[in-house]
Design a protein around this motif. Structure first.
Motif, PDB file in Angstrom:
ATOM      1  N   LYS A 152      13.323  -5.870 -32.730  1.00 43.58           N
ATOM      2  CA  LYS A 152      13.103  -5.521 -34.132  1.00 43.58           C
ATOM      3  C   LYS A 152      12.071  -4.401 -34.263  1.00 43.58           C
ATOM      4  CE  LYS A 152      12.150  -7.681 -38.597  1.00 43.58           C
ATOM      5  NZ  LYS A 152      11.792  -8.945 -39.290  1.00 43.58           N
ATOM      6  N   LYS A 153      11.006  -4.564 -33.432  1.00 48.44           N
ATOM      7  CA  LYS A 153       9.969  -3.528 -33.467  1.00 48.44           C
ATOM      8  C   LYS A 153      10.498  -2.199 -32.935  1.00 48.44           C
ATOM      9  CE  LYS A 153       5.196  -2.680 -32.033  1.00 48.44           C
ATOM     10  NZ  LYS A 153       5.465  -1.292 -31.625  1.00 48.44           N
ATOM     11  N   MET A 154      11.323  -2.262 -31.843  1.00 45.72           N
ATOM     12  CA  MET A 154      11.903  -1.055 -31.267  1.00 45.72           C
ATOM     13  C   MET A 154      12.835  -0.377 -32.257  1.00 45.72           C
ATOM     14  SD  MET A 154      12.738  -2.252 -27.367  1.00 45.72           S
ATOM     15  CE  MET A 154      13.538  -0.705 -27.013  1.00 45.72           C
ATOM     16  N   LYS A 155      13.602  -1.206 -32.979  1.00 46.04           N
ATOM     17  CA  LYS A 155      14.486  -0.641 -33.984  1.00 46.04           C
ATOM     18  C   LYS A 155      13.695   0.076 -35.075  1.00 46.04           C
ATOM     19  CE  LYS A 155      18.361  -1.879 -36.955  1.00 46.04           C
ATOM     20  NZ  LYS A 155      19.230  -2.969 -37.439  1.00 46.04           N
ATOM     21  N   LYS A 156      12.604  -0.588 -35.453  1.00 47.73           N
ATOM     22  CA  LYS A 156      11.732   0.031 -36.478  1.00 47.73           C
ATOM     23  C   LYS A 156      11.162   1.332 -35.964  1.00 47.73           C
ATOM     24  CE  LYS A 156       7.740  -0.967 -39.401  1.00 47.73           C
ATOM     25  NZ  LYS A 156       6.669  -1.954 -39.719  1.00 47.73           N
ATOM     26  N   ASP A 157      10.698   1.263 -34.682  1.00 47.14           N
ATOM     27  CA  ASP A 157      10.124   2.478 -34.084  1.00 47.14           C
ATOM     28  C   ASP A 157      11.181   3.576 -33.970  1.00 47.14           C
ATOM     29  OD1 ASP A 157       7.751   1.153 -33.925  1.00 47.14           O
ATOM     30  OD2 ASP A 157       7.968   0.640 -31.785  1.00 47.14           O
ATOM     31  N   THR A 158      12.401   3.200 -33.617  1.00 38.52           N
ATOM     32  CA  THR A 158      13.481   4.181 -33.488  1.00 38.52           C
ATOM     33  C   THR A 158      13.774   4.851 -34.820  1.00 38.52           C
ATOM     34  OG1 THR A 158      14.480   2.887 -31.710  1.00 38.52           O
ATOM     35  CG2 THR A 158      15.902   4.485 -32.815  1.00 38.52           C
ATOM     36  N   ILE A 159      13.815   4.015 -35.875  1.00 34.85           N
ATOM     37  CA  ILE A 159      14.075   4.574 -37.200  1.00 34.85           C
ATOM     38  C   ILE A 159      12.960   5.553 -37.589  1.00 34.85           C
ATOM     39  CG2 ILE A 159      14.259   4.000 -39.656  1.00 34.85           C
ATOM     40  CD1 ILE A 159      15.601   1.364 -38.775  1.00 34.85           C
ATOM     41  N   GLU A 160      11.743   5.114 -37.279  1.00 38.34           N
ATOM     42  CA  GLU A 160      10.612   6.001 -37.591  1.00 38.34           C
ATOM     43  C   GLU A 160      10.696   7.304 -36.800  1.00 38.34           C
ATOM     44  OE1 GLU A 160       7.140   3.717 -36.855  1.00 38.34           O
ATOM     45  OE2 GLU A 160       7.340   2.465 -38.656  1.00 38.34           O
ATOM     46  N   LEU A 161      11.090   7.167 -35.492  1.00 40.71           N
ATOM     47  CA  LEU A 161      11.214   8.355 -34.639  1.00 40.71           C
ATOM     48  C   LEU A 161      12.324   9.274 -35.148  1.00 40.71           C
ATOM     49  CD1 LEU A 161      10.381   9.937 -32.131  1.00 40.71           C
ATOM     50  CD2 LEU A 161      11.981   8.511 -30.799  1.00 40.71           C
ATOM     51  N   GLU A 162      13.454   8.683 -35.513  1.00 37.80           N
ATOM     52  CA  GLU A 162      14.554   9.492 -36.022  1.00 37.80           C
ATOM     53  C   GLU A 162      14.148  10.203 -37.306  1.00 37.80           C
ATOM     54  OE1 GLU A 162      17.715   6.702 -36.510  1.00 37.80           O
ATOM     55  OE2 GLU A 162      18.329   6.760 -34.391  1.00 37.80           O
TER      56      GLU A 162
ATOM     57  N   VAL B  96      11.656 -16.722 -24.803  1.00 34.37           N
ATOM     58  CA  VAL B  96      11.763 -15.313 -24.412  1.00 34.37           C
ATOM     59  C   VAL B  96      12.695 -14.566 -25.364  1.00 34.37           C
ATOM     60  CG1 VAL B  96      12.575 -13.753 -22.611  1.00 34.37           C
ATOM     61  CG2 VAL B  96      11.221 -15.776 -22.008  1.00 34.37           C
ATOM     62  N   ASN B  97      13.798 -15.252 -25.758  1.00 33.66           N
ATOM     63  CA  ASN B  97      14.753 -14.650 -26.670  1.00 33.66           C
ATOM     64  C   ASN B  97      14.105 -14.320 -28.013  1.00 33.66           C
ATOM     65  OD1 ASN B  97      17.266 -13.721 -27.479  1.00 33.66           O
ATOM     66  ND2 ASN B  97      17.838 -15.715 -28.342  1.00 33.66           N
ATOM     67  N   VAL B  98      13.270 -15.267 -28.462  1.00 33.81           N
ATOM     68  CA  VAL B  98      12.554 -15.006 -29.721  1.00 33.81           C
ATOM     69  C   VAL B  98      11.644 -13.781 -29.569  1.00 33.81           C
ATOM     70  CG1 VAL B  98      10.837 -15.909 -31.320  1.00 33.81           C
ATOM     71  CG2 VAL B  98      12.682 -17.387 -30.496  1.00 33.81           C
ATOM     72  N   ALA B  99      10.958 -13.744 -28.390  1.00 36.58           N
ATOM     73  CA  ALA B  99      10.071 -12.594 -28.144  1.00 36.58           C
ATOM     74  C   ALA B  99      10.861 -11.296 -28.066  1.00 36.58           C
ATOM     75  CB  ALA B  99       9.290 -12.820 -26.855  1.00 36.58           C
ATOM     76  N   LEU B 100      12.043 -11.344 -27.413  1.00 36.66           N
ATOM     77  CA  LEU B 100      12.880 -10.157 -27.320  1.00 36.66           C
ATOM     78  C   LEU B 100      13.371  -9.711 -28.688  1.00 36.66           C
ATOM     79  CD1 LEU B 100      15.018 -10.954 -24.128  1.00 36.66           C
ATOM     80  CD2 LEU B 100      13.277  -9.164 -24.385  1.00 36.66           C
ATOM     81  N   LYS B 101      13.735 -10.724 -29.519  1.00 35.18           N
ATOM     82  CA  LYS B 101      14.172 -10.377 -30.870  1.00 35.18           C
ATOM     83  C   LYS B 101      13.072  -9.654 -31.638  1.00 35.18           C
ATOM     84  CE  LYS B 101      17.700 -13.920 -31.584  1.00 35.18           C
ATOM     85  NZ  LYS B 101      18.085 -15.111 -32.380  1.00 35.18           N
ATOM     86  N   VAL B 102      11.841 -10.174 -31.479  1.00 36.13           N
ATOM     87  CA  VAL B 102      10.708  -9.516 -32.149  1.00 36.13           C
ATOM     88  C   VAL B 102      10.519  -8.107 -31.600  1.00 36.13           C
ATOM     89  CG1 VAL B 102       8.212  -9.598 -32.500  1.00 36.13           C
ATOM     90  CG2 VAL B 102       9.593 -11.702 -32.650  1.00 36.13           C
TER      91      VAL B 102
END
Length: 586
Positions: free
Chosen positions: A461-471, A452-458
């Motif tokens: 990571k995707k949320m961070k990418k999405d956040t950067i894109e949103l910003e 689950v931790n690996v899945a959360l990390k993925v």
């Protein structure tokens, strides 16, 4: 005869007469030679007799003296002269009493008087005599009546040196006195029985032990056996039968006696054979000591030990007591009953703790025992399994301790208890199984959590990418949709207050977009919201008066906030321009 005839003038003797005379002369010559030979033989025998007399008399191992009726020495041999240290010629006509020690003169006169008063020769006497050099020696005198050479009455005395014998007698007497002192005054009752079991010696201490005196035991030999307790007489009789002449070693026995006052006492008896220098059996020497107090103490100790064993047996599932010298072991009844065995099983099958011990537990248990016996551990403790009557294994906790040691520290006695811990062990095994199961589930759940931790990390990571894109998208939208209109407003003829508001909107939008790029200073996070608003206006070049008008605050209040901002930013002690500092950190 011829010469005689010639003197008388007679006629010449005839040849026949001469011949006859010559014959007679030859016969006479032969007779003279025979007499001379006999005389020489007699003289030789006399010389031999004189030599024998000299050896037998003068060189005798004892001194010979002949005294006249006045006690004067008329004849003495060389030995007597040597004993007295005086020349033999000087002894003649000297009184013998001259050489007798002053304190023993009466003994000599009494002996001499007894000799003249009775016909039978008296026994010899021993007295001290004085040597010529003044030293004393003991002499034995033996006198007999006799006549002197002139026919008068006198006596002959045989004198011998008995100094060594006298010293030996004194040593023997002293030794006997010491022995009797030791034997008579010993605390224990000592006696010596002859081969016929009669008393040869009995120490006076028998009275203190039995109440009967030495004389009573001597007068009644059977008294010794009569005072023995009836229950112990058989063992004493057997002991006496074993202590025969052929027995060469010391023997020991304990028994009870009944004293003269009727008291009961315990006796510790030891005896051994006695032999003389020729190996002849002289009886048995015995020593008896009062061990009543010791026996009572032993009984009290045994009673206390029995109570202790009962207490230990009642509080455990088996008590054991091992004698480490004889290797004898006492076990309480519960040790085999708790395993389901009976007393008959133990006897018929010769069941022991070692036989019932599980093979896998034997080594570690023996090591634990030996470590305690060697003094490496303060007490012994071990868990092991024993096979019960049903063939199953029961768990026991064994605890023990060395309770008695020799003077050199060698363990002598080892006691302890066994406690059945089978139920505890079963619960322990259940808990262990549950623990193992939980461990397994934890491992499985941990593995799931890791996944689950690996899945959360993925996902993060995707949320961070999405956040950067949103910003980035928001920043782009502001740059295209808002900034152009603000720039137009800035070029319009606005009054001062509206221009400040437009500048504030521009600054705030820049601040908002700057957070998207993560360049905001961490030091500004220490400021309050009001201080942040004032710092933002200062950074954009607004004066204290302008900031006060925009925020509807007093100019003094704005100055205080400016000081607090400098202090929190760490530049209150420096002459740094606040606007320049804020522009460089954001």
């Amino acid at each position: 005869m011829l010469r005689k005839n010639e003197k008388t003038g007679q006629e010449t003797v005839s040849p026949e007469a001469v011949k006859e005379l010559l014959h007679e002369l030859q016969v006479h010559q032969i007779e003279l030679e025979m007499q001379n030979k006999e005389l020489r033989r007699t003289q030789h025998e006399l010389e031999v007799s004189r030599a024998w007399y000299f050896q037998l008399y003068d060189l005798a191992p004892v001194g010979y003296l002949t005294l006249n009726e006045h006690g004067l020495i008329v004849e003495a041999n060389l030995t007597s002269a040597n004993l007295l240290g005086v020349d033999r010629d000087a002894l003649v006509n000297q009184p013998l009493s001259l050489f007798i020690f002053t304190e023993d003169q009466d003994c000599y006169y009494l002996h001499h008087k007894q000799l003249t008063a009775t016909e039978e020769p008296p026994q010899g006497c021993e007295l001290r005599m004085v040597h010529a050099d003044g030293s004393l020696f003991w002499a034995h005198l033996q006198a007999t009546s006799a006549q002197t050479a002139d026919g008068t009455s006198g006596c002959r005395i045989v004198m011998s040196d008995c100094t060594r014998q006298k010293l030996l007698e004194e040593e023997i007497t002293l030794s006997e006195e010491k022995f009797r002192t030791i034997a008579d005054y010993t605390y224990d009752w000592e006696y010596w029985l002859s081969p016929t079991k009669e008393f040869l010696y009995n120490s006076p201490s028998c009275k203190g032990l039995t109440g009967f005196s030495t004389e009573e035991f001597m007068a009644e030999p059977k008294l010794l056996l009569s005072i023995i307790h009836p229950d112990d007489r058989d063992s004493v009789y057997k002991h006496q039968e074993c202590c025969c002449e052929t027995s060469t070693e010391a023997r020991h026995i304990t028994f009870r006696i009944i004293t003269k006052n009727g008291d009961l006492r315990w006796i510790g008896h030891s005896c051994q054979p006695v032999y003389n220098a020729q190996g002849q059996f002289l009886g048995r020497r015995a020593s008896n000591r009062n061990i009543t107090k010791q026996k009572l103490n032993e009984e009290q100790i045994n009673l206390s030990e029995e109570r202790l064993r009962l207490a230990l047996d009642a509080s455990s599932d088996g008590v054991w007591d091992r004698n480490l010298i004889s290797n004898e072991v006492y076990h309480g009844e519960k040790w085999y009953k708790v395993l389901g065995y009976t007393e008959l099983d133990v006897k018929e099958k010769s069941l022991t703790w070692e036989k019932l011990l599980h093979p896998d537990d034997k080594s570690k248990t023996m090591v634990a025992i030996q470590q305690h016996l060697n003094g490496l551990t303060p007490h012994y403790e071990s868990e092991f399994r024993m096979r019960n009557k049903d063939g199953e294994w029961q768990w026991f906790l064994s605890r023990g301790k060395v309770v008695e040691k020799s003077k050199t520290g060698t363990p002598l006695r080892f006691i302890g208890t066994n406690t059945d811990i089978t139920k505890n062990k079963k619960n322990e095994f259940k808990l262990q199984n549950m623990h193992d199961l939980l461990e397994k589930k934890v491992i499985e759940r941990t593995h799931e959590i890791l996944e689950v931790n690996v899945a959360l990390k993925v996902l993060l990571k995707k949320m961070k990418k999405d956040t950067i894109e949103l910003e980035q998208k928001i920043a782009d939208n502001i740059a295209t949709l808002v900034d152009p209109y603000l720039k137009k407003l800035q070029h319009l003829n606005l009054d001062a207050q509206h221009r400040i508001i437009v500048d504030m909107l521009t600054a705030n939008l820049q601040e908002l977009t700057s957070s998207f790029t993560h360049t905001a200073s961490l030091e500004l996070k220490k400021l309050t919201p009001t201080e942040l608003q004032i710092a933002n206006l200062v950074k954009h070049g607004k004066t204290t008066k302008e900031i006060a008008e925009l925020m509807n605050l007093a100019a003094g209040t704005i100055s205080i906030h400016r000081k607090n901002i400098r202090k929190k930013l760490g530049i209150s002690q420096h002459k740094t321009n606040l606007q320049a500092y804020l522009s460089s950190t954001t």
